[in-house]
Design a protein around this motif. Structure first.
Motif, PDB file in Angstrom:
ATOM      1  N   ILE A   2     -16.696 -25.564   4.334  1.00 45.69           N
ATOM      2  CA  ILE A   2     -16.549 -24.211   3.788  1.00 45.69           C
ATOM      3  C   ILE A   2     -15.063 -23.864   3.692  1.00 45.69           C
ATOM      4  O   ILE A   2     -14.298 -24.082   4.627  1.00 45.69           O
ATOM      5  CB  ILE A   2     -17.256 -23.177   4.672  1.00 45.69           C
ATOM      6  CG1 ILE A   2     -18.753 -23.514   4.792  1.00 45.69           C
ATOM      7  CG2 ILE A   2     -17.072 -21.766   4.122  1.00 45.69           C
ATOM      8  CD1 ILE A   2     -19.517 -23.387   3.513  1.00 45.69           C
ATOM      9  N   SER A   3     -14.657 -23.305   2.553  1.00 47.71           N
ATOM     10  CA  SER A   3     -13.258 -22.937   2.369  1.00 47.71           C
ATOM     11  C   SER A   3     -12.972 -21.600   3.059  1.00 47.71           C
ATOM     12  O   SER A   3     -13.885 -20.804   3.315  1.00 47.71           O
ATOM     13  CB  SER A   3     -12.923 -22.822   0.884  1.00 47.71           C
ATOM     14  OG  SER A   3     -13.596 -21.722   0.307  1.00 47.71           O
ATOM     15  N   ASP A   4     -11.696 -21.363   3.357  1.00 48.28           N
ATOM     16  CA  ASP A   4     -11.301 -20.103   3.986  1.00 48.28           C
ATOM     17  C   ASP A   4     -11.602 -18.911   3.078  1.00 48.28           C
ATOM     18  O   ASP A   4     -11.938 -17.825   3.550  1.00 48.28           O
ATOM     19  CB  ASP A   4      -9.805 -20.132   4.317  1.00 48.28           C
ATOM     20  CG  ASP A   4      -9.463 -21.200   5.356  1.00 48.28           C
ATOM     21  OD1 ASP A   4     -10.372 -21.573   6.130  1.00 48.28           O
ATOM     22  OD2 ASP A   4      -8.304 -21.660   5.386  1.00 48.28           O
ATOM     23  N   ALA A   5     -11.476 -19.128   1.768  1.00 48.21           N
ATOM     24  CA  ALA A   5     -11.677 -18.026   0.816  1.00 48.21           C
ATOM     25  C   ALA A   5     -13.128 -17.552   0.768  1.00 48.21           C
ATOM     26  O   ALA A   5     -13.409 -16.443   0.293  1.00 48.21           O
ATOM     27  CB  ALA A   5     -11.235 -18.459  -0.582  1.00 48.21           C
ATOM     28  N   ALA A   6     -14.061 -18.384   1.234  1.00 53.90           N
ATOM     29  CA  ALA A   6     -15.485 -18.031   1.147  1.00 53.90           C
ATOM     30  C   ALA A   6     -15.903 -17.084   2.255  1.00 53.90           C
ATOM     31  O   ALA A   6     -16.989 -16.487   2.192  1.00 53.90           O
ATOM     32  CB  ALA A   6     -16.342 -19.297   1.200  1.00 53.90           C
ATOM     33  N   GLY A   7     -15.079 -16.933   3.277  1.00 53.53           N
ATOM     34  CA  GLY A   7     -15.484 -16.158   4.443  1.00 53.53           C
ATOM     35  C   GLY A   7     -15.861 -14.721   4.137  1.00 53.53           C
ATOM     36  O   GLY A   7     -16.886 -14.216   4.613  1.00 53.53           O
ATOM     37  N   ALA A   8     -15.051 -14.035   3.336  1.00 53.84           N
ATOM     38  CA  ALA A   8     -15.315 -12.620   3.053  1.00 53.84           C
ATOM     39  C   ALA A   8     -16.643 -12.432   2.330  1.00 53.84           C
ATOM     40  O   ALA A   8     -17.417 -11.522   2.645  1.00 53.84           O
ATOM     41  CB  ALA A   8     -14.173 -12.043   2.220  1.00 53.84           C
ATOM     42  N   THR A   9     -16.910 -13.316   1.363  1.00 57.53           N
ATOM     43  CA  THR A   9     -18.169 -13.208   0.615  1.00 57.53           C
ATOM     44  C   THR A   9     -19.365 -13.520   1.495  1.00 57.53           C
ATOM     45  O   THR A   9     -20.385 -12.821   1.467  1.00 57.53           O
ATOM     46  CB  THR A   9     -18.149 -14.151  -0.595  1.00 57.53           C
ATOM     47  OG1 THR A   9     -17.020 -13.851  -1.410  1.00 57.53           O
ATOM     48  CG2 THR A   9     -19.413 -14.000  -1.418  1.00 57.53           C
ATOM     49  N   LEU A  10     -19.271 -14.584   2.307  1.00 58.26           N
ATOM     50  CA  LEU A  10     -20.383 -14.950   3.187  1.00 58.26           C
ATOM     51  C   LEU A  10     -20.669 -13.844   4.203  1.00 58.26           C
ATOM     52  O   LEU A  10     -21.831 -13.626   4.576  1.00 58.26           O
ATOM     53  CB  LEU A  10     -20.069 -16.262   3.908  1.00 58.26           C
ATOM     54  CG  LEU A  10     -20.234 -17.542   3.091  1.00 58.26           C
ATOM     55  CD1 LEU A  10     -19.883 -18.762   3.929  1.00 58.26           C
ATOM     56  CD2 LEU A  10     -21.650 -17.678   2.545  1.00 58.26           C
ATOM     57  N   SER A  11     -19.640 -13.152   4.654  1.00 60.55           N
ATOM     58  CA  SER A  11     -19.863 -12.081   5.630  1.00 60.55           C
ATOM     59  C   SER A  11     -20.687 -10.948   5.017  1.00 60.55           C
ATOM     60  O   SER A  11     -21.532 -10.345   5.689  1.00 60.55           O
ATOM     61  CB  SER A  11     -18.516 -11.543   6.133  1.00 60.55           C
ATOM     62  OG  SER A  11     -17.812 -10.858   5.098  1.00 60.55           O
ATOM     63  N   LYS A  12     -20.472 -10.663   3.724  1.00 61.33           N
ATOM     64  CA  LYS A  12     -21.237  -9.614   3.048  1.00 61.33           C
ATOM     65  C   LYS A  12     -22.691 -10.047   2.853  1.00 61.33           C
ATOM     66  O   LYS A  12     -23.618  -9.251   3.016  1.00 61.33           O
ATOM     67  CB  LYS A  12     -20.588  -9.276   1.713  1.00 61.33           C
ATOM     68  CG  LYS A  12     -19.207  -8.633   1.869  1.00 61.33           C
ATOM     69  CD  LYS A  12     -18.489  -8.465   0.543  1.00 61.33           C
ATOM     70  CE  LYS A  12     -17.094  -7.888   0.746  1.00 61.33           C
ATOM     71  NZ  LYS A  12     -16.343  -7.760  -0.513  1.00 61.33           N
ATOM     72  N   ILE A  13     -22.874 -11.321   2.506  1.00 56.96           N
ATOM     73  CA  ILE A  13     -24.237 -11.826   2.344  1.00 56.96           C
ATOM     74  C   ILE A  13     -24.954 -11.859   3.685  1.00 56.96           C
ATOM     75  O   ILE A  13     -26.144 -11.543   3.788  1.00 56.96           O
ATOM     76  CB  ILE A  13     -24.202 -13.220   1.696  1.00 56.96           C
ATOM     77  CG1 ILE A  13     -23.660 -13.104   0.265  1.00 56.96           C
ATOM     78  CG2 ILE A  13     -25.586 -13.855   1.694  1.00 56.96           C
ATOM     79  CD1 ILE A  13     -23.421 -14.425  -0.408  1.00 56.96           C
ATOM     80  N   ALA A  14     -24.228 -12.229   4.753  1.00 64.05           N
ATOM     81  CA  ALA A  14     -24.807 -12.239   6.101  1.00 64.05           C
ATOM     82  C   ALA A  14     -25.275 -10.847   6.506  1.00 64.05           C
ATOM     83  O   ALA A  14     -26.300 -10.688   7.187  1.00 64.05           O
ATOM     84  CB  ALA A  14     -23.792 -12.776   7.099  1.00 64.05           C
ATOM     85  N   LYS A  15     -24.511  -9.809   6.081  1.00 66.41           N
ATOM     86  CA  LYS A  15     -24.909  -8.434   6.396  1.00 66.41           C
ATOM     87  C   LYS A  15     -26.242  -8.094   5.745  1.00 66.41           C
ATOM     88  O   LYS A  15     -27.119  -7.480   6.380  1.00 66.41           O
ATOM     89  CB  LYS A  15     -23.825  -7.478   5.891  1.00 66.41           C
ATOM     90  CG  LYS A  15     -24.138  -5.984   6.058  1.00 66.41           C
ATOM     91  CD  LYS A  15     -24.216  -5.599   7.510  1.00 66.41           C
ATOM     92  CE  LYS A  15     -24.201  -4.066   7.675  1.00 66.41           C
ATOM     93  NZ  LYS A  15     -25.262  -3.385   6.945  1.00 66.41           N
TER      94      LYS A  15
END
Length: 284
Positions: A168-181
Motif C-alpha cells: 500500500i502506498s503512503d498516498a492511499a492512507g487518507a482515502t482508506l481511512s474514509k472508507i474504513a469509517k
C-alpha cells in the motif's frame, strides 16, 4: 452530454491572428489537452451514472410488477370472499380463512412498497456518506456504485499501490481511512476486498501470475483496514480475480488502467429483499 468546443474555437481564433508565440501556443495546447481529458473523464462518469440509473429502473420495475401481482391476488381473494358471502353452502370457517389471507396479502403488499422505498433511500445514503468525504483528487481514483443495497467502491491501482508492487502506498492512507469509517459505521455489513488486474503477465520472482498479484493486493488492503483502522477482521474477506473480471478491453492502455483495480464490496449479511420474500404469505 454535450462536448464543449470553446477551447478549440479559442485556439483557432488565436492561431488565425498569426501573432502567437511558440510558448503561448504550447500553453494553449496544454490547456486544451487538460480540458479534453476532463471532458473524457466526465463522459465516463456520465456513462456510469446512466448504467446505475438503468439498473435502478429495472429494480423498481421488478418491485412494481410484484406489487401489481399481489394486488391482483387480493382482488381474486376479495371476489372469492364475496362469492362465499352470497353462497349459503359456505361456512364461517372458510370466511374467516379468506379474511386472514386478504389481511396477509395487504400486509405483504405494504412490505414490498416499504422495501422499495427503503432500498432507494439506503442506496442514496450509502453513496452520499462516502462520496461527500472524498476530495476532488480522490474522486478521480475512486468510483462508487450502490446496487440493491450493496456498495461497490472501486479503487485504482495507481492510487493504492506502489508501482509494480502489492504494498500500500503512503498516498492511499487518507482515502482508506474514509472508507474504513464507512465500513465501521455499517457494522452489520460484511466486506469483500477483491483484487483485479489487466492481462499483461506479471514478471516478479516472488509472484507467479496475475492470480497471485490480485490476491496479494486484496490481502494488503485487508491488513491495512484491520491493522491501521481497526476494522473487525471477522467481517473481512480477501479475494483475487486476476485478469478474468475486466471492466473493458485490455487492447489499449486506457482499458488496462481501468481493469487494474481493487474493489471493496460492502454487502448486508442478509439480503433485505429476499428476507421479505421468505416472509411472504403462503399461497395455497
Amino acid at each position: 452530454m454535450k462536448v464543449s468546443i470553446l477551447p478549440i474555437a479559442l485556439l483557432a481564433v488565436v492561431l488565425a491572428s498569426g501573432c502567437v508565440s511558440s510558448k503561448k501556443y504550447q500553453q494553449l495546447q496544454t490547456s486544451y489537452d487538460t480540458l479534453r481529458t476532463k471532458h473524457q473523464d466526465l463522459n465516463v462518469r456520465y456513462l456510469n451514472s446512466q448504467k446505475d440509473l438503468a439498473s435502478a429502473k429495472t429494480r423498481v420495475t421488478s418491485l412494481e410488477d410484484q406489487i401489481a401481482s399481489e394486488r391482483s391476488n387480493l382482488k381474486s381473494l376479495q371476489a372469492a370472499l364475496d362469492k362465499c358471502l352470497t353462497s349459503s353452502g359456505q361456512g364461517n370457517v372458510n370466511i374467516s380463512k379468506l379474511v386472514d389471507e386478504i389481511n396477509s396479502s395487504n400486509k405483504y403488499i405494504q412490505q414490498l412498497v416499504n422495501s422499495k422505498n427503503k432500498s432507494d433511500s439506503l442506496n442514496m445514503v450509502l453513496t452520499n456518506n462516502l462520496t461527500r468525504s472524498l476530495s476532488q483528487q480522490e474522486s478521480k481514483d475512486v468510483n462508487v456504485q450502490v446496487l440493491k443495497g450493496v456498495v461497490y467502491v472501486s479503487l485504482s491501482d495507481n492510487m493504492l499501490y506502489k508501482s509494480g508492487s502489492y504494498e500500500i502506498s503512503d498516498a492511499a492512507g487518507a482515502t482508506l481511512s474514509k472508507i474504513a469509517k464507512i465500513i465501521t459505521d455499517y457494522k452489520d455489513y460484511d466486506v469483500l476486498i477483491e483484487g483485479n488486474t489487466d492481462n499483461i503477465p506479471i514478471s516478479k520472482p516472488n509472484i507467479r501470475n496475475n492470480w497471485d498479484l490480485s490476491a496479494l493486493r486484496a490481502s494488503s488492503v485487508v491488513m491495512a483496514l484491520q491493522t491501521n483502522y481497526g476494522v473487525d477482521p471477522k467481517r473481512l474477506t480477501a479475494g483475487g480475480r486476476g485478469e478474468f473480471n475486466p471492466l473493458t478491453s485490455n487492447d489499449n492502455e486506457a482499458g488496462r488502467i481501468r481493469n487494474r483495480r481493487t474493489q471493496i464490496i460492502i454487502t448486508p449479511k442478509l439480503d433485505q429483499f429476499m428476507e421479505l420474500i421468505d416472509k411472504a404469505p403462503d399461497k395455497k
